[in-house]
Design a protein around this motif. Structure first.
Motif, PDB file in Angstrom:
ATOM      1  N   ARG A 254      19.879  16.959  54.867  1.00  0.00           N
ATOM      2  CA  ARG A 254      19.657  16.535  53.487  1.00  0.00           C
ATOM      3  C   ARG A 254      20.702  15.824  52.841  1.00  0.00           C
ATOM      4  N   THR A 255      21.893  16.357  53.180  1.00  0.00           N
ATOM      5  CA  THR A 255      23.137  15.653  52.565  1.00  0.00           C
ATOM      6  C   THR A 255      23.219  14.084  52.959  1.00  0.00           C
ATOM      7  N   ALA A 256      22.955  13.864  54.161  1.00  0.00           N
ATOM      8  CA  ALA A 256      22.988  12.723  54.921  1.00  0.00           C
ATOM      9  C   ALA A 256      22.095  11.641  54.284  1.00  0.00           C
ATOM     10  N   ALA A 257      20.759  12.145  54.160  1.00  0.00           N
ATOM     11  CA  ALA A 257      19.573  10.981  53.591  1.00  0.00           C
ATOM     12  C   ALA A 257      20.050  10.912  52.064  1.00  0.00           C
ATOM     13  N   ILE A 258      20.613  11.911  51.282  1.00  0.00           N
ATOM     14  CA  ILE A 258      20.908  11.632  49.860  1.00  0.00           C
ATOM     15  C   ILE A 258      22.001  10.582  49.821  1.00  0.00           C
ATOM     16  N   ILE A 259      23.147  10.742  50.785  1.00  0.00           N
ATOM     17  CA  ILE A 259      24.260   9.813  50.630  1.00  0.00           C
ATOM     18  C   ILE A 259      23.908   8.287  51.143  1.00  0.00           C
ATOM     19  N   ILE A 260      23.064   8.287  52.428  1.00  0.00           N
ATOM     20  CA  ILE A 260      22.439   7.035  52.589  1.00  0.00           C
ATOM     21  C   ILE A 260      21.670   6.290  51.392  1.00  0.00           C
ATOM     22  N   GLY A 261      20.850   7.296  50.877  1.00  0.00           N
ATOM     23  CA  GLY A 261      19.978   6.676  49.659  1.00  0.00           C
ATOM     24  C   GLY A 261      20.682   6.136  48.834  1.00  0.00           C
ATOM     25  N   ASP A 262      21.898   6.741  48.448  1.00  0.00           N
ATOM     26  CA  ASP A 262      22.765   6.061  47.313  1.00  0.00           C
ATOM     27  C   ASP A 262      23.768   5.057  47.821  1.00  0.00           C
ATOM     28  N   GLY A 263      23.508   4.546  48.976  1.00  0.00           N
ATOM     29  CA  GLY A 263      24.142   3.307  49.231  1.00  0.00           C
ATOM     30  C   GLY A 263      25.054   3.335  50.382  1.00  0.00           C
ATOM     31  N   VAL A 264      25.610   4.627  50.892  1.00  0.00           N
ATOM     32  CA  VAL A 264      26.728   4.754  51.578  1.00  0.00           C
ATOM     33  C   VAL A 264      26.108   4.580  53.128  1.00  0.00           C
TER      34      VAL A 264
ATOM     35  N   SER B 296      15.301  10.727  64.180  1.00  0.00           N
ATOM     36  CA  SER B 296      14.354  10.058  63.107  1.00  0.00           C
ATOM     37  C   SER B 296      13.363  11.162  62.715  1.00  0.00           C
ATOM     38  N   GLU B 297      13.146  12.218  63.601  1.00  0.00           N
ATOM     39  CA  GLU B 297      12.302  13.293  63.045  1.00  0.00           C
ATOM     40  C   GLU B 297      12.818  14.093  61.652  1.00  0.00           C
ATOM     41  N   LEU B 298      14.204  14.118  61.905  1.00  0.00           N
ATOM     42  CA  LEU B 298      15.123  14.893  60.751  1.00  0.00           C
ATOM     43  C   LEU B 298      14.814  14.273  59.362  1.00  0.00           C
ATOM     44  N   MET B 299      15.000  12.801  59.595  1.00  0.00           N
ATOM     45  CA  MET B 299      15.085  12.239  58.344  1.00  0.00           C
ATOM     46  C   MET B 299      13.523  12.053  57.924  1.00  0.00           C
ATOM     47  N   THR B 300      12.644  11.886  58.590  1.00  0.00           N
ATOM     48  CA  THR B 300      11.199  12.294  58.105  1.00  0.00           C
ATOM     49  C   THR B 300      10.888  13.430  57.598  1.00  0.00           C
ATOM     50  N   THR B 301      11.453  14.578  58.146  1.00  0.00           N
ATOM     51  CA  THR B 301      11.159  15.765  57.393  1.00  0.00           C
ATOM     52  C   THR B 301      11.983  15.874  56.043  1.00  0.00           C
TER      53      THR B 301
ATOM     54  N   ASP C 246      12.804   4.009  49.969  1.00  0.00           N
ATOM     55  CA  ASP C 246      13.969   3.402  50.644  1.00  0.00           C
ATOM     56  C   ASP C 246      14.217   4.133  52.079  1.00  0.00           C
ATOM     57  N   PHE C 247      12.936   4.703  52.627  1.00  0.00           N
ATOM     58  CA  PHE C 247      13.135   5.464  54.032  1.00  0.00           C
ATOM     59  C   PHE C 247      13.659   4.438  54.929  1.00  0.00           C
ATOM     60  N   ASP C 248      12.949   3.365  55.078  1.00  0.00           N
ATOM     61  CA  ASP C 248      13.152   2.454  56.088  1.00  0.00           C
ATOM     62  C   ASP C 248      14.762   2.158  56.604  1.00  0.00           C
ATOM     63  N   ARG C 249      15.401   2.062  55.322  1.00  0.00           N
ATOM     64  CA  ARG C 249      16.677   1.832  55.459  1.00  0.00           C
ATOM     65  C   ARG C 249      17.391   3.207  55.874  1.00  0.00           C
ATOM     66  N   ILE C 250      17.040   4.178  55.233  1.00  0.00           N
ATOM     67  CA  ILE C 250      17.797   5.602  55.520  1.00  0.00           C
ATOM     68  C   ILE C 250      17.645   5.823  57.030  1.00  0.00           C
ATOM     69  N   HIS C 251      16.292   5.539  57.409  1.00  0.00           N
ATOM     70  CA  HIS C 251      16.154   5.963  58.845  1.00  0.00           C
ATOM     71  C   HIS C 251      16.963   5.238  59.668  1.00  0.00           C
ATOM     72  N   ARG C 252      16.881   3.618  59.552  1.00  0.00           N
ATOM     73  CA  ARG C 252      17.487   2.930  60.401  1.00  0.00           C
ATOM     74  C   ARG C 252      18.744   3.136  60.718  1.00  0.00           C
ATOM     75  N   ILE C 253      19.573   3.390  59.462  1.00  0.00           N
ATOM     76  CA  ILE C 253      20.966   3.698  59.455  1.00  0.00           C
ATOM     77  C   ILE C 253      21.383   4.927  60.223  1.00  0.00           C
ATOM     78  N   ALA C 254      20.545   6.188  59.962  1.00  0.00           N
ATOM     79  CA  ALA C 254      20.778   7.325  60.615  1.00  0.00           C
ATOM     80  C   ALA C 254      20.528   7.279  62.229  1.00  0.00           C
ATOM     81  N   VAL C 255      19.444   6.743  62.536  1.00  0.00           N
ATOM     82  CA  VAL C 255      18.965   6.523  64.023  1.00  0.00           C
ATOM     83  C   VAL C 255      20.034   5.875  64.745  1.00  0.00           C
ATOM     84  N   ALA C 256      20.699   4.695  64.219  1.00  0.00           N
ATOM     85  CA  ALA C 256      21.650   3.605  64.685  1.00  0.00           C
ATOM     86  C   ALA C 256      22.993   4.402  64.995  1.00  0.00           C
TER      87      ALA C 256
ATOM     88  N   GLU D 165      23.327   7.565  65.373  1.00  0.00           N
ATOM     89  CA  GLU D 165      22.873   8.587  66.521  1.00  0.00           C
ATOM     90  C   GLU D 165      23.036   8.105  67.836  1.00  0.00           C
ATOM     91  N   THR D 166      22.497   6.617  68.042  1.00  0.00           N
ATOM     92  CA  THR D 166      22.554   6.014  69.276  1.00  0.00           C
ATOM     93  C   THR D 166      24.015   5.640  69.675  1.00  0.00           C
TER      94      THR D 166
END
Length: 902
Positions: free
Chosen positions: A287-297, A330-335, A350-360, A362-363
């Motif tokens: 939850r925290t990561a999604a919020i922080i990425i969503g605000d531009g970090v 990917s599944e976590l950010m979707t949830t 803004d989910f596409d950007r949040i998802h892309r950054i989090a998955v990248a 992880e990789t």
């Protein structure tokens, strides 16, 4: 009751009571003391400090909050969360204690059918500051609380401040009794697991001075007006109203746990506390990561980026320790999006950007885990070779600090290798690191800047910016400031009496100005302010323009002649050449942004920019370097748009309408309801922007990309020249190519091929030189080994090597010499005078010497002290560098003496 309903009821309750609903601010605010917004009142700090007059007397909000100091406690306890929602109501000199208590009590205890939460009044307790008799009386009168359910507590518990000089005051907290199954009775003083805090009412009435802790500071006196600041924990209320034990079981968090449980071999709540902690870490941090990425970090190695990276890596590690081998981000950010989207729609849009950054991330971290695992294998093998069964605390700390391995992952890997871990040593090193970090944070923490001197001007209304339509404006001086203090007059020469002293630099505030104040990546205009009234003949050079409270333009000037008097009429003028270059740079930034999105797609989102006359810098979110073809395409598309001579239009509209049109906005930036949109070439470029621009794209002139680089994980940067600066750069490049062609005696078009040939020849020559250097080094190693001396029971090689040798050279030689000394106890210490006055040195020991108590990381200190250096390492190999070549012989003698004592 679902969490979204809890939020809605809170806001409705206070709006119906006359409060203005204020949206949650971004978790990133411009506050020198905060990495992230950590309380509901943060966005209102300027109102509490008296720096700005609030546009409303009372307000209510549900603020996104991030707190990470106790990140290691997340999941272990059920009270620590990195992300939480703080519902609050605020009064700025309007109501005080009585009304605050009434509003909180009615919302908590009113029936659900009447818009309340329906809590049983008999299970609510209150705590107050120990001498706040007024609050005690109000709880009895307003809420009917008996005295035995009102407890008095000291400053550490019931006196609030921001931790720095500023507003403060006693507070009163509301607790809910969860019942005897959660612990002993006796109220919050006895057990805060049974009696859980759900609301804090701060009676902000005093000003505090400097101090070192929650209860060690001086109360300077009363504030000019009394304020109310309250905070209700949404997640804690959800726990109680949903009848679950902790936040991880609530409707917005449990779905994340269920997502993990669907793929993990071991489930949640099946008797393993360790596994449950891992599930909770994943749920909280997702939850925290999604919020922080969503605000531009974006993930990085410092500041907010480092916090985000650590959160994401803890998620990945916890999942692996649960036995999840497949990618899961990917599944976590979707949830998270599905659960929290109704309250925070930006997680959807803004989910596409949040998802892309989090998955990248992880990789990338999965690759890092492979590298860290190799380091672990080396450390484990070294431990076993030394005949030991305990991995050192230093090795465990290195794995944590360098590769992000948590101690539990190291423990598990060590157990699989038949080893244990020196946890005590590890935790001592961690504690030392935390002490250093806290000391550093304390050193950087300071009081909010005192802007009260500007408040009268801020309250009188915004500065009128005329620079969109003219470069020179007649204006009135509203205020003159010297060192933050308002003065009536400032002159170029000092004079007697009460007049202001002569200064080269002051601040002048005008009612209107054509000079642009730095914002949005565009640096401030330069120009002049000239006297036309009583200060006729006065002239000041404007060197900078900044905004205070986002509305008041403050001109920083050098007074060159005459004097300026408050109330005078003056002429403010922009340097026309500067403005022309600045508009080229700013419009060029928009063009490059549009070209980037054409080439890379919509995920290439702006992460920052800087433009000044003739130059632009543009940061954007992207994983991996751009190819040469992509860079070429971006430059071509940009210049094609310049040549197309697109019209540049600006207009004002509502924020939501602008977004629906596709206008680009900067993530994390707070925009007003009405925004200015800059349109270049119709659909080619459409952005929210308050800056100055050219009238037609052809005025930008040629755009030349200088290069593209990384400025952090997931963030790339392009730089470019525009206009005449671009032409000058190309002219230099042309002259350089012509010079190379002349030197190489080939046509210009053949220069790249000829240079490539020369480079290849140089590489061949360098390889030959390296072979000769290695042969010389091997000979030196053989000679050194042959000259080994016997000191006590130890074979010792302590030698000064030839000048110019590097630490890598010495380390290689130490290994060769150690291998050639056989099984006798051996110590090798090599030191040399390196380049630029440096003194590299390396110490090595074999296992037999270590058994005698000779450790390389101890012996290296003998060398370090004599050459003004420092160093460290492991028992078998240590190295360092000094800066006093004159101490080399003393260093070697000191090491011999140290070995002789063994």
């Amino acid at each position: 009751m679902q969490t979204h309903e809890i939020r809605k009821r809170f806001l409705d309750h206070f709006v119906n009571a006359g409060h203005t609903e204020v949206p949650s601010a971004s978790v990133i605010l411009d506050d020198p003391n905060l990495l992230f917004v950590n309380a509901g009142m943060v966005q209102f700090v300027p109102f509490f400090l008296g720096q700005r007059t609030p546009p409303y007397a009372t307000a209510t909000s549900v603020q996104k909050c991030i707190r990470t100091p106790d990140i290691d406690e997340v999941g272990i306890t059920t009270r620590h969360n990195t992300f939480f929602q703080m519902a609050g109501n605020f009064s700025f000199g309007d109501y005080f204690k009585r009304r605050a208590i009434e509003l909180a009590w009615t919302l908590l205890t009113n029936p659900v059918s009447e818009g309340g939460y329906g809590f049983d009044p008999e299970r609510l307790w209150a705590t107050v500051f120990y001498d706040d008799d007024e609050a005690v009386g109000l709880w009895q009168e307003v809420a009917g609380l008996p005295s035995e359910r009102i407890q008095r507590r000291g400053m550490a518990d019931n006196y609030w401040s921001m931790g720095i000089p500023g507003p403060c005051g006693p507070c009163s907290e509301i607790y809910y009794d969860r019942g005897p199954e959660y612990g002993i009775e006796g109220g919050p003083e006895a057990n805060e697991d049974r009696y859980i805090e759900i609301w804090n009412l701060v009676f902000m009435q005093n000003e505090r001075g400097e101090g070192t802790s929650k209860d060690d500071f001086e109360i300077l006196g009363p504030l000019p007006r009394k304020n109310i600041d309250t905070g209700m924990g949404v997640e804690r209320i959800a726990c109680l109203l949903q009848n679950v034990d902790n936040v991880y079981e609530t409707d917005l968090v449990r779905p994340v746990i269920d997502t993990v449980a669907a793929v993990a071999p071991r489930g949640y709540g099946q008797g393993s506390h360790t596994d449950d902690v891992r599930y909770r870490i994943i749920a909280d941090h997702s939850r925290t990561a999604a919020i922080i990425i969503g605000d531009g970090v974006t993930p990085g190695n410092e500041g907010r980026g480092y916090v985000l990276r650590r959160l994401l890596r803890r998620i990945i590690r916890a999942a692996k320790l649960l036995g999840v081998d497949q990618p899961i981000m990917s599944e976590l950010m979707t949830t998270v999006r599905d659960a929290m989207g109704p309250s925070y729609p930006e997680l959807v849009t803004d989910f596409d950007r949040i998802h892309r950054i989090a998955v990248a991330e992880e990789t990338a971290f999965n690759r890092t885990l492979v590298a860290g695992s190799r380091l672990f294998d080396e450390a484990a093998q070294s431990t076993k070779t030394a005949g030991k069964s305990v991995l050192s605390g230093t090795d465990a700390f290195t794995l944590h600090d360098t590769y992000g391995f948590p101690i539990d992952l190291t423990l598990e890997m060590a157990a699989e290798a038949g080893l244990s871990v020196d946890e005590l040593g590890f935790r001592e090193l961690m504690a030392e690191q935390r002490r250093r970090a806290k000391a550093d944070a304390a050193a950087r923490k300071h009081a909010h800047a005192d802007l009260s001197a500007y408040r009268e001007l801020v309250d009188s209304g915004p500065t009128e910016f005329t620079g969109f339509n003219e470069l020179s404006s007649e204006a009135k001086i509203l205020g003159i400031f010297v060192d933050g203090k308002r003065v009536p007059v400032v002159s170029h020469h000092a004079r007697s009496g009460n007049e202001a002293p002569a200064l080269d630099r002051v601040e002048i505030v005008l009612d209107r100005t054509p000079l642009y104040a730095e914002s949005g990546g565009q640096i401030a205009d330069i120009g002049t302010i000239s006297g036309t009234g009583t200060g006729g003949g006065a002239k000041a050079a404007v060197t900078d323009v900044q905004k205070i409270a986002k509305t008041l333009f403050v001109h920083r000037v050098n007074v060159e002649s005459g004097e300026f008097v408050e109330g005078d009429t003056v002429t403010a003028a922009v340097d026309a050449k500067w403005r022309h270059g600045a508009t080229q740079g700013h419009s060029g930034t928009h063009m490059v942004h549009a070209a980037l999105r054409q080439v890379l797609g919509p995920n290439a989102v702006q992460a920052g920019s800087l433009n000044r006359p003739g130059y632009l810098r543009f940061d954007f979110n992207w994983q991996g370097a751009l190819s040469e073809q992509q860079r070429s395409d971006i430059e071509l598309i940009t210049n094609e748009a310049v040549e197309a001579d697109y019209a540049v239009n600006t207009f004002h509209t509502q924020l939501e309408k602008a977004k629906s049109m596709g206008a680009m906005a900067l993530f994390g930036e707070a925009y007003p309801e009405e925004v200015r949109v800059v349109e270049i070439g119709g659909p080619f470029s459409l952005e929210l922007c308050g800056g100055t621009h050219v009238h037609n794209s052809a005025q930008i002139g040629p755009v030349t990309l200088l290069g593209e680089s990384s400025v952090g994980s997931g963030v790339r940067r392009v730089e470019a020249y525009v206009g005449l600066d671009s032409f000058k750069h190309l002219a230099k490049e042309r002259a350089l190519l012509a010079g190379l062609a002349s030197s190489l005696k080939v046509p210009s078009e053949e220069v790249p091929g000829r240079v490539a040939t020369l480079v290849e020849r140089l590489k061949v020559a360098e390889r030959e030189v390296e072979k000769m250097r290695l042969a010389t080094a091997r000979a030196a190693a053989a000679n050194a080994a042959a000259g080994a001396e016997t000191v006590g029971r130890v074979r010792l090689v302590a030698q000064r090597m030839s000048a110019g040798m590097t630490a890598n050279d010495l380390r290689s030689l130490v290994g060769d010499i150690r291998a050639g000394l056989g099984s006798e106890p051996a110590v090798i210490a090599l030191i040399a005078e390196g380049d630029n006055g440096s003194v590299p040195y390396v110490v090595g020991t074999n296992t037999q010497a270590q058994d005698l108590g000779l450790r390389a990381n101890d012996l290296v200190k003998a060398l370090a002290s004599a050459v003004d250096g420092r160093g460290g390492g492991k028992a078998d190999l240590a190295q360092g560098s000094g800066k006093n070549p004159g101490g080399i012989e003393t260093a070697l003698a000191a090491l011999r003496a140290e070995v002789a004592r063994s």
